[in-house]
Design a protein around this motif. Structure first.
Motif, mmCIF file in Angstrom:
data_model
loop_
_atom_site.group_PDB
_atom_site.id
_atom_site.type_symbol
_atom_site.label_atom_id
_atom_site.label_comp_id
_atom_site.label_asym_id
_atom_site.label_seq_id
_atom_site.Cartn_x
_atom_site.Cartn_y
_atom_site.Cartn_z
ATOM 1 N N GLU A 15 -17.100 -69.684 -14.858
ATOM 2 C CA GLU A 15 -16.756 -70.502 -14.695
ATOM 3 C C GLU A 15 -15.642 -70.008 -13.909
ATOM 4 O OE1 GLU A 15 -17.727 -73.469 -15.485
ATOM 5 O OE2 GLU A 15 -19.218 -72.374 -17.244
ATOM 6 N N LEU A 16 -14.403 -69.382 -13.919
ATOM 7 C CA LEU A 16 -13.774 -68.907 -12.611
ATOM 8 C C LEU A 16 -14.062 -68.864 -11.119
ATOM 9 C CD1 LEU A 16 -11.017 -67.445 -15.171
ATOM 10 C CD2 LEU A 16 -10.841 -69.985 -14.307
ATOM 11 N N LYS A 17 -15.243 -67.812 -11.329
ATOM 12 C CA LYS A 17 -15.276 -67.441 -10.259
ATOM 13 C C LYS A 17 -16.513 -68.748 -9.455
ATOM 14 C CE LYS A 17 -18.703 -63.626 -9.394
ATOM 15 N NZ LYS A 17 -19.528 -62.456 -9.144
ATOM 16 N N GLU A 18 -16.626 -69.562 -10.593
ATOM 17 C CA GLU A 18 -17.645 -70.617 -9.672
ATOM 18 C C GLU A 18 -15.995 -71.565 -9.056
ATOM 19 O OE1 GLU A 18 -20.643 -72.610 -8.687
ATOM 20 O OE2 GLU A 18 -20.667 -70.854 -9.572
ATOM 21 N N ILE A 56 -9.499 -68.523 -2.541
ATOM 22 C CA ILE A 56 -10.670 -69.114 -1.756
ATOM 23 C C ILE A 56 -12.057 -69.184 -1.193
ATOM 24 C CG2 ILE A 56 -8.926 -70.914 -1.146
ATOM 25 C CD1 ILE A 56 -8.816 -70.020 1.600
ATOM 26 N N LYS A 57 -12.671 -69.249 -1.485
ATOM 27 C CA LYS A 57 -14.165 -69.103 -0.506
ATOM 28 C C LYS A 57 -14.043 -70.044 1.145
ATOM 29 C CE LYS A 57 -19.130 -68.707 -0.208
ATOM 30 N NZ LYS A 57 -20.310 -68.579 -1.308
ATOM 31 N N PRO A 58 -13.820 -69.401 2.293
ATOM 32 C CA PRO A 58 -13.653 -70.337 3.217
ATOM 33 C C PRO A 58 -14.979 -70.785 3.968
ATOM 34 C CG PRO A 58 -12.408 -68.583 3.500
ATOM 35 C CD PRO A 58 -13.107 -67.789 2.538
ATOM 36 N N ASN A 59 -15.044 -72.264 4.425
ATOM 37 C CA ASN A 59 -16.645 -72.123 4.979
ATOM 38 C C ASN A 59 -16.483 -71.702 6.586
ATOM 39 O OD1 ASN A 59 -18.373 -73.316 6.475
ATOM 40 N ND2 ASN A 59 -18.481 -74.667 4.652
ATOM 41 N N TYR A 60 -17.246 -70.361 6.348
ATOM 42 C CA TYR A 60 -17.485 -69.893 7.561
ATOM 43 C C TYR A 60 -17.740 -70.879 8.743
ATOM 44 C CZ TYR A 60 -14.958 -66.478 5.961
ATOM 45 O OH TYR A 60 -14.612 -65.009 4.272
ATOM 46 N N LYS A 61 -18.739 -71.307 9.131
ATOM 47 C CA LYS A 61 -19.230 -72.013 10.032
ATOM 48 C C LYS A 61 -18.268 -73.457 11.153
ATOM 49 C CE LYS A 61 -24.308 -71.938 8.593
ATOM 50 N NZ LYS A 61 -25.492 -72.340 8.200
ATOM 51 N N LYS A 62 -17.164 -73.987 9.203
ATOM 52 C CA LYS A 62 -16.485 -74.340 9.952
ATOM 53 C C LYS A 62 -15.600 -73.933 10.606
ATOM 54 C CE LYS A 62 -18.075 -78.211 6.752
ATOM 55 N NZ LYS A 62 -17.681 -79.554 5.659
ATOM 56 N N LEU A 63 -15.125 -72.780 10.635
ATOM 57 C CA LEU A 63 -14.519 -72.306 10.691
ATOM 58 C C LEU A 63 -14.428 -71.839 12.041
ATOM 59 C CD1 LEU A 63 -12.213 -70.460 7.789
ATOM 60 C CD2 LEU A 63 -11.517 -72.298 9.056
ATOM 61 N N ASN A 64 -15.637 -72.171 12.904
ATOM 62 C CA ASN A 64 -16.148 -71.521 14.285
ATOM 63 C C ASN A 64 -16.133 -69.980 14.336
ATOM 64 O OD1 ASN A 64 -17.586 -72.131 16.242
ATOM 65 N ND2 ASN A 64 -15.436 -71.414 17.767
ATOM 66 N N LEU A 65 -16.862 -69.166 12.922
ATOM 67 C CA LEU A 65 -16.937 -67.797 12.707
ATOM 68 C C LEU A 65 -17.783 -67.808 11.528
ATOM 69 C CD1 LEU A 65 -13.751 -67.224 11.337
ATOM 70 C CD2 LEU A 65 -14.530 -66.578 13.542
ATOM 71 N N GLY A 66 -19.246 -68.758 12.109
ATOM 72 C CA GLY A 66 -20.281 -68.828 11.531
ATOM 73 C C GLY A 66 -21.676 -67.492 11.680
ATOM 74 N N THR A 67 -21.710 -67.112 12.524
ATOM 75 C CA THR A 67 -22.250 -65.861 12.519
ATOM 76 C C THR A 67 -21.988 -64.583 12.286
ATOM 77 O OG1 THR A 67 -22.818 -66.958 15.148
ATOM 78 C CG2 THR A 67 -23.355 -64.515 14.421
ATOM 79 N N GLU A 149 -21.070 -63.590 -2.258
ATOM 80 C CA GLU A 149 -20.046 -63.768 -3.804
ATOM 81 C C GLU A 149 -18.408 -62.765 -3.649
ATOM 82 O OE1 GLU A 149 -20.784 -62.302 -7.754
ATOM 83 O OE2 GLU A 149 -23.511 -63.713 -7.366
ATOM 84 N N LEU A 150 -17.605 -63.709 -3.457
ATOM 85 C CA LEU A 150 -16.787 -63.156 -3.686
ATOM 86 C C LEU A 150 -15.985 -61.976 -4.419
ATOM 87 C CD1 LEU A 150 -14.227 -65.900 -3.060
ATOM 88 C CD2 LEU A 150 -14.879 -65.112 -1.344
#
Length: 150
Positions: A15-18, A56-67, A149-150
């Motif tokens: 649950e905490l991982k989620e 946290i788990k960043p959204n890398y696409k939104k941070l312009n690190l999508g590749t 996964e983190l």
């Protein structure tokens, strides 16, 4: 560990991982145990080093690190650095997200994130290959991440 973890601790960890921000009252309802027990179990998992940190788990696409690319590298001892020292130097390069010392034909596995394959190429050619102790490299660009996964 002073106390072995049980099935409930494993459920709590899932649950905490989620969602590590989930409040104790919600966790209590999901797990069917009292809030004080949830609180106690989280503290126990932290104290025993099973939970090292909340993140946290960043959204890398939104941070312009999508590749994302994975680079296999050979260690070259010619420069007098240990394999661990080389790995630590690589870990300091901007864009490098993971560095693993591995077994097999290659010595290091490196994960890089950037805005494009071209930017990953710049990191590999201009920075990674310039690290003393890095020999041959092979770069594999990821088309899509199915699970991470983190």
């Amino acid at each position: 560990m002073s106390d072995a973890i049980d099935a409930m601790d494993l459920k709590l960890l899932r649950e905490l991982k989620e969602n590590s921000r989930e409040n104790i009252a919600t966790l209590s309802k999901k797990l069917g145990i009292p809030r004080t027990t949830v609180h106690y179990r989280i503290k126990k998992l932290i104290n025993e080093g099973i939970i090292e940190k909340f993140t946290i788990k960043p959204n890398y696409k939104k941070l312009n690190l999508g590749t994302t690319a994975f680079i296999l590298a050979r260690y070259d001892p010619e420069f007098g650095l240990s394999q661990r020292e080389v790995a630590k130097k690589i870990a300091q390069i901007e864009g490098v997200h993971e560095v693993h010392i591995i077994a097999g034909e290659w010595d290091l596995l490196i994960k890089i994130r950037a805005s494009s394959a071209e930017e990953i190429g710049k990191v590999v050619v201009d920075k990674l290959r310039e690290v003393k102790g890095v020999g041959q490299t092979v770069t594999m660009v990821s088309f899509v991440t199915v699970k991470e996964e983190l």
